[in-house]
Design a protein around this motif. Structure first.
Motif, short mmCIF file in Angstrom:
data_model
loop_
_atom_site.label_atom_id
_atom_site.label_comp_id
_atom_site.label_asym_id
_atom_site.label_seq_id
_atom_site.Cartn_x
_atom_site.Cartn_y
_atom_site.Cartn_z
N LEU A 149 -7.15 117.66 -16.22
CA LEU A 149 -8.12 117.83 -15.53
C LEU A 149 -8.69 116.30 -15.47
CD1 LEU A 149 -10.70 119.53 -14.68
CD2 LEU A 149 -11.61 119.49 -16.84
N VAL A 156 -9.66 114.59 -11.69
CA VAL A 156 -10.95 113.90 -11.45
C VAL A 156 -10.94 112.34 -11.49
CG1 VAL A 156 -12.26 115.89 -12.42
CG2 VAL A 156 -12.00 113.67 -13.82
N ARG A 191 -19.20 114.38 -16.55
CA ARG A 191 -19.70 115.64 -15.65
C ARG A 191 -18.77 116.78 -16.12
NH1 ARG A 191 -18.63 114.41 -10.30
NH2 ARG A 191 -19.90 112.26 -10.55
N GLU A 192 -17.55 116.64 -16.43
CA GLU A 192 -16.53 117.65 -17.00
C GLU A 192 -16.91 118.15 -18.43
OE1 GLU A 192 -14.85 119.42 -14.95
OE2 GLU A 192 -15.06 118.04 -13.35
N GLY A 193 -17.93 117.56 -19.26
CA GLY A 193 -18.14 117.59 -20.38
C GLY A 193 -17.67 116.87 -21.36
N TYR A 194 -17.21 115.86 -21.13
CA TYR A 194 -16.30 114.91 -22.26
C TYR A 194 -17.26 113.84 -22.40
CZ TYR A 194 -12.40 117.83 -21.06
OH TYR A 194 -11.50 118.65 -20.89
#
Lengths: 65, 303
Positions: free
Chosen positions: A18, A22, A59-62
């Motif tokens: 992922l 991105v 934005r992907e939560g990391y």
């Protein structure tokens, strides 16, 4: 230029895939992504792209340090 | 557009679902409808022509779980037992069949004590358990036949034929007695089994029809023989063995159903009324045979 980002919250190979995807969408070239050490190594043409990569990863939560 | 379920593996966190979504979007513009981490299942919708391509891409990413054997079998059994999303319809069907069994059992127990009190003996109790069990099992199997229609392969037809043939032969053999039951029970079990087995296989090819017929034939004959042994020779122990075997057949049937036609069942959860009506139709048929059949009290001039 090559940059190493310390990423918190990576669990598995899917996280690596992922984050690689991105990052590439932002215009960076991914050298390596490793969930065991929580590291994303990218080659970016400018600081702007690096900023975009950081934002996309967040934005992907990391968390990027 | 078609929508279907797939068994998946290597899903450990939210990122996996996101990656899966991306992979699917790239593979023929497919979309992920839902992901169930517990059931290790996903539902995908895509163009009909892209189904194989989507599977191939998921296989490349090592997401597609194509394992078979004991692991896959227990995965389905656990899913049905716990009522996980991918197995909701089957869970509802099993639960309702259990309730149907309870209702019929109470009804028959009351009927036996009130109506047939003169004939109540120790031989009757296995039949009292057997009839509701057989009816519930047959109703469940009939429901599968109705849902699957032409979508299942020969082996599912064979399983259906076997379940229905076995239970029909077993019930009729027990009701009609040792001599007539042997013949009538076997023939009836065989006929029911072979036609339903063939119907379930869709009459699409000779193999489906033959497998359904043979399974129904064998199971029907075997069921009637076992019932005769059990009821006339007091071999009640066989009842438990047979119940266990029938439960295994049903579990195998569920496995095949989900392997081949899981998506179909998702939208077809059986309604209470339809299930009860089906059960009552079979009950009327069985009670009719018990009351007016060749070994009934009426036929023997006892009533």
């Amino acid at each position: 230029m090559r940059k190493t980002l310390a990423v918190k919250g990576m669990h598995c190979t899917s996280c690596e895939v992922l984050l690689s995807e991105v990052s590439e969408e932002c215009g960076a070239k991914v050298i390596s992504a490793n969930h065991r050490v929580g590291q994303l190594v990218v080659e970016v043409p400018s600081e702007d792209v690096l900023k975009k990569v950081r934002l996309a990863v967040q934005r992907e939560g990391y968390q990027v340090e | 557009m078609v929508s279907f379920e797939l068994r998946v593996q290597n899903l450990s966190c939210e990122a996996c679902a996101k990656v899966l979504q991306r992979v699917l979007r790239r593979a023929g513009n497919a979309s992920l409808e839902w992901v169930s981490g517990d059931a290790k299942s996903i539902r995908v919708s895509c163009d009909e022509k892209q189904v194989e391509h989507v599977k191939r891409v998921l296989r490349e990413y090592k997401y597609l779980d194509e394992s078979s054997g004991a692991g896959a079998f227990w995965h389905v059994v656990k899913g049905v037992f716990h009522g996980l999303p991918a197995f909701r319809a089957e869970h509802v069907l099993v639960t309702r069949c259990i309730v149907l069994f309870g209702v019929l059992f109470v009804f028959l127990a009351v009927a036996q004590n009130v109506v047939l009190a003169r004939f109540a003996g120790e031989k009757l109790w296995p039949v009292l358990v057997l009839i509701p069990f057989g009816i519930s099992l047959n109703v469940g199997a009939l429901w599968h036949a109705r849902l699957l229609q032409n979508y299942c392969a020969c082996n599912t037809g064979m399983m259906l034929g076997m379940t229905i043939g076995m239970m029909s032969g077993f019930m009729l053999g027990a009701i009609l007695g040792a001599t007539n039951g042997m013949f009538v029970g076997s023939v009836a079990g065989m006929l029911v089994g072979m036609f339903l087995g063939a119907y379930a296989a869709g009459f699409a090819g000779i193999m489906g029809i033959m497998e359904g017929m043979l399974a129904g034939l064998m199971a029907g004959v075997m069921g009637a023989m076992l019932s005769v042994m059990m009821v006339t020779d007091h071999l009640v122990l066989f009842l438990y063995v047979l119940f266990f075997l029938c439960a295994l057949i049903l579990a195998g049937l569920s496995y095949l159903v989900y392997k081949e036609a899981g998506p179909l069942l998702e939208s077809s959860v059986p309604g209470w009324s339809e299930l009860i009506v089906q059960g009552l139709i079979v009950l009327v048929f069985v009670v009719g045979l018990a009351v007016f059949g060749p070994k009934s009290p009426i036929a023997w001039g006892l009533l």
